[in-house]
Design a protein around this motif. Structure first.
Motif, mmCIF file in Angstrom:
data_model
loop_
_atom_site.group_PDB
_atom_site.id
_atom_site.type_symbol
_atom_site.label_atom_id
_atom_site.label_comp_id
_atom_site.label_asym_id
_atom_site.label_seq_id
_atom_site.Cartn_x
_atom_site.Cartn_y
_atom_site.Cartn_z
ATOM 1 N N UNK A 136 83.481 -7.652 -9.786
ATOM 2 C CA UNK A 136 84.140 -7.994 -8.562
ATOM 3 C C UNK A 136 83.560 -7.429 -7.481
ATOM 4 N N UNK A 137 82.978 -6.165 -7.621
ATOM 5 C CA UNK A 137 82.203 -5.486 -6.331
ATOM 6 C C UNK A 137 80.912 -6.290 -6.435
ATOM 7 N N UNK A 138 80.235 -6.407 -7.562
ATOM 8 C CA UNK A 138 78.770 -7.115 -7.485
ATOM 9 C C UNK A 138 78.725 -8.585 -6.830
ATOM 10 N N UNK A 139 79.969 -9.126 -7.007
ATOM 11 C CA UNK A 139 80.039 -10.540 -6.646
ATOM 12 C C UNK A 139 80.167 -10.625 -4.994
ATOM 13 N N UNK A 140 80.288 -9.454 -4.412
ATOM 14 C CA UNK A 140 80.526 -9.360 -2.816
ATOM 15 C C UNK A 140 79.513 -8.413 -2.067
ATOM 16 N N UNK A 141 79.642 -7.324 -2.603
ATOM 17 C CA UNK A 141 79.046 -6.197 -1.769
ATOM 18 C C UNK A 141 77.394 -6.407 -1.617
ATOM 19 N N UNK A 142 76.483 -6.856 -2.511
ATOM 20 C CA UNK A 142 75.108 -7.155 -2.147
ATOM 21 C C UNK A 142 75.061 -8.296 -1.144
ATOM 22 N N UNK A 143 75.876 -9.324 -1.160
ATOM 23 C CA UNK A 143 75.693 -10.094 -0.116
ATOM 24 C C UNK A 143 76.127 -9.530 1.388
ATOM 25 N N UNK A 144 77.093 -8.505 1.286
ATOM 26 C CA UNK A 144 77.495 -8.002 2.356
ATOM 27 C C UNK A 144 76.473 -7.142 2.895
ATOM 28 N N UNK A 145 75.641 -6.590 2.066
ATOM 29 C CA UNK A 145 74.614 -5.564 2.400
ATOM 30 C C UNK A 145 73.472 -6.278 2.861
ATOM 31 N N UNK A 146 73.378 -7.802 2.585
ATOM 32 C CA UNK A 146 72.169 -8.438 3.043
ATOM 33 C C UNK A 146 72.302 -8.835 4.261
ATOM 34 N N UNK A 147 73.572 -9.253 4.650
ATOM 35 C CA UNK A 147 74.028 -9.650 6.055
ATOM 36 C C UNK A 147 73.675 -8.332 7.239
ATOM 37 N N UNK A 148 74.304 -7.145 6.232
ATOM 38 C CA UNK A 148 74.113 -6.102 7.380
ATOM 39 C C UNK A 148 72.525 -5.876 7.819
ATOM 40 N N UNK A 149 71.926 -5.719 6.539
ATOM 41 C CA UNK A 149 70.465 -5.225 6.689
ATOM 42 C C UNK A 149 69.489 -6.406 7.065
ATOM 43 N N UNK A 150 69.695 -7.491 6.460
ATOM 44 C CA UNK A 150 68.593 -8.705 6.815
ATOM 45 C C UNK A 150 69.096 -9.877 7.690
#
Length: 315
Positions: free
Chosen positions: A76-90
């Motif tokens: 559940x966390x891996x399906x959302x958090x990496x994409x969220x971090x890519x929005x914040x960082x890149x």
């Protein structure tokens, strides 16, 4: 706004995720605690899986359910958090329509699965306390596997309508989602049609899955407390109740943010949107992070194995 955001289309090729609208300037700073919580969640849940796999003495119903919870938290966390971090960082805000619907399915499916596993763990506590002499005969490996399969099938089937309902609406207003992930309500709110059926189904899902799970958890703990209060000494009562503390903390970590997020999204019309998105992020991040900490600290067998693991590494 670009033409792609205003042109009439039934199914857009991509959606644009804004992250946390209104707080774009603070995305980098917000990402720091979010990234730390995600790392803790991944390391903590993998540690639980590793310890249970390596220690045969932990191959029992309670720890099998704990492993199911760990896998669910990881997915559940891996399906959302990496994409969220890519929005914040890149500023990687684009997500394809199909990927958006897939993420939607995973979010709601594994959220329901998490709730079902906590209900199964409540049943485990009920049998252990109310029928201790029959524990090993009631909760056999076969029964545990059947319970796990039932939880997976229920979650998978009841979540199927979400992407299908979202796909049928025309999105002719915009393809910009003011969120960091493709939650069901966040997506269907973009539809230029009456999406009441989607909203009603989401409420039905909340009441029938989470509501039913909470009902059975409440019944289990009512019967557990009845047995505990019949124990002869205060020490015995506290010791027996102590075996339930980890599970109760896990329940609070999941249901409090979940219910608050679901109800404010549906009825909090005057609540600032950035606050709603922050609550949703807490709902996705906090339970996967807290569950391994709760069980690692509160469960004696897990705590002993963790200490042995770190002591062995140091020597």
């Amino acid at each position: 706004m670009s033409d792609s955001n205003t042109t009439d289309f039934s199914n857009p090729s991509t959606f644009i995720l804004l992250g946390i609208p209104g707080l774009e300037a603070a995305h980098i700073w917000i990402s720091i605690p979010f990234c730390a919580m995600y790392i803790i969640a991944v390391l903590g849940n993998f540690t639980i899986l590793f310890i249970v796999k390596m220690d045969p003495s932990l191959h029992g119903p309670m720890f099998y359910f704990l492993c199911m919870l760990a896998v669910t938290d990881l997915v559940m966390s891996t399906s959302t958090i990496p994409k969220m971090l890519s929005i914040f960082w890149f500023s990687s805000r684009e997500i394809s329509f199909s990927a958006c619907l897939t993420q939607m399915y995973f979010i709601h499916c594994f959220s329901a699965m998490e709730s079902g596993i906590l209900m199964a763990m409540a049943f485990d506590r009920f049998v252990a306390i109310c029928h201790p002499l029959r524990y090993s005969t009631i909760l056999t490996n076969s029964v545990v596997a059947k319970i796990g399969l039932a939880v997976v099938l229920r979650s998978g089937i009841i979540t199927l309508p979400y992407p299908f309902l979202a796909r049928r609406w025309p999105y002719c207003r915009t393809n910009i989602i003011p969120h960091f992930c493709c939650g069901h309500i966040a997506v269907v709110k973009l539809a230029c049609a009456d999406f009441s059926i989607s909203s009603y189904y989401g409420l039905f899902d909340l009441l029938s899955v989470t509501g039913m799970d909470l009902f059975f958890i409440t019944v289990s703990y009512t019967l557990i407390l009845k047995v505990i209060f019949c124990l002869p000494t205060k020490y015995a009562q506290l010791k027996t109740f102590g075996t339930c503390i980890s599970h109760l903390c896990a329940i609070l970590a999941l249901y409090i943010p979940d219910f608050f997020s679901s109800l404010t999204h549906r009825f909090g019309h005057n609540v600032p949107w950035e606050f709603l998105v922050l609550i949703a992020s807490v709902n996705l991040l906090v339970p996967p992070m807290l569950h391994p900490i709760i069980y690692g600290v509160r469960t004696k067998q897990m705590r002993d194995r963790l200490l042995q693991l770190f002591t062995y590494k140091e020597t």
